[in-house]
Design an enzyme around this catalytic site. Structure first.
Site, PDB file in Angstrom:
ATOM      1  CB  CYS A  54      -3.707  -2.455 -13.667  1.00 40.95           C
ATOM      2  SG  CYS A  54      -5.407  -2.995 -13.416  1.00 40.95           S
ATOM      3  CE1 TYR A 185      -5.875  -6.645  -6.416  1.00 39.62           C
ATOM      4  CE2 TYR A 185      -6.193  -8.441  -7.992  1.00 39.62           C
ATOM      5  CZ  TYR A 185      -5.645  -7.209  -7.663  1.00 39.62           C
ATOM      6  OH  TYR A 185      -4.865  -6.548  -8.578  1.00 39.62           O
TER       7      TYR A 185
END
Length: 345
Positions: A54, A185
């Site tokens: 992440c 994103y």
């Protein structure tokens, strides 16, 4: 794409025909010197749970290492994949975090609030006394590492959040977050062609902007590394391996953007950056977990990570990467990045 899509790593919302929106409802409790929120800085009391896959968690691993907080704050490392319910400690023996004694990070969230209904995100800091999450506010966690944990910084720790630069840094870091960190994103989870195109142009405008800034300075704030560099790096290091293909950010590869590519390699080769990066875990996470984008779950074999160790030439710009400080020493035993992604904690 489903009408409402949520991933445990962040709370990702995407509605067909609309732009991506990140769920940013975090537990904002802070760990401070004065313990104003009920949690005082104390060596050995807290455990940082931070998956290497992440980018938001990767920030905390880098800052923790640069500042030398490894002995003050232990680390738990979930595996790169998770289900819709929680990150899990599948890399640890028996699938159990050796300090917290839990299989799922969700258990630490429920220990804080039995009715917790927000995202089960990393990074998270857990109080080992009761096994409850203290905070998952990733942006504040690293700033507090710099400002609240100073009694436990290593000798020679750099000043990653210099007081005289904070106003400019805060504005720049907001820009990096909204336009680049979150921008990839917006491309990947766009709900329509129109939303994707808007996100695509917005992202590359921002990358061009920071590239221009870095043409005349070695690091974002000048001659030394700061928190701003950490925040940009974790997106850049994932760009060619994941975002270029998986999130369709394919105007250019990072390796085709000369200034940013050299800058990113400069950081990667700096102790504290590249030694926290596990490309296999990164690829495994995105390509296996995001089945709506990659239904087959097939993980690409490339690119070759050896390119990150090639000469970058940025040292000719001078500067002092650690300011008045020094590089961190070797990685703490048990926290090394290994071929199978395992690390003992």
């Amino acid at each position: 794409m489903t009408e409402r899509q949520e991933h445990s790593k962040g709370g990702v919302y995407s509605v067909p025909g609309q732009a991506f929106e990140r769920d940013s409802r975090y537990i904002t409790t802070r760990i401070t010197k004065d313990g104003a929120d009920g949690y005082a800085v104390e060596a050995g009391r807290y455990r940082l749970v931070a998956a290497r896959a992440c980018p938001w968690a990767n920030r905390t691993l880098i800052v923790r290492r640069l500042l030398g907080l490894e002995d003050a704050i232990s680390v738990g490392l979930p595996g790169p994949t998770h289900d819709a319910d929680s990150w899990t400690f599948d890399l640890d023996e028996g699938g159990l975090d050796p300090v917290l004694g839990i299989h799922r990070l969700k258990d630490a969230y429920l220990a804080r609030d039995p009715h917790y209904s927000k995202g089960i995100t990393v990074p998270a800091i857990v109080d080992t006394r009761d096994g409850a999450v203290v905070t998952n506010d990733f942006a504040q966690i690293t700033l507090d590492f710099s400002t609240e944990w100073t009694d436990f910084h290593r000798d020679g720790a750099p000043d990653l959040y210099p007081a005289h630069l904070r106003e400019e840094m805060d504005a720049l870091m907001r820009y990096i977050y909204t336009e680049i960190n979150n921008g990839v994103y917006r491309c990947g989870f766009a709900g329509s062609q129109e939303a994707y195109a808007s996100a695509y142009y917005r992202l590359f405008d921002a990358l061009d902007t920071v590239s221009e800034r870095l043409e005349t300075r070695r690091f974002l704030m000048g001659e030394s590394i700061t928190e701003a560099d950490v925040r940009l790096f974790t997106t850049l290091v994932r760009f060619d391996a994941v975002y270029h293909g998986h999130f369709k950010t394919n105007r250019s590869k990072l390796s085709e953007m000369p200034v940013l590519w050299a800058y990113a390699r400069d950081l990667f080769q700096t102790p504290g950056f590249g030694d926290t990066v596990d490309f296999q875990q990164i690829k495994s996470h995105y390509y296996e977990v995001h089945r709506d984008i990659n239904p087959s779950g097939i993980v690409p074999l490339g690119p070759d990570p050896a390119v990150w160790l090639t000469a970058h030439g940025r040292e000719t710009m001078g500067g002092r990467p650690f300011g008045d400080g020094t590089p961190p020493g070797p990685v703490k035993p048990g926290e090394e990045v290994t071929p199978d992604g395992r690390a003992d904690a």
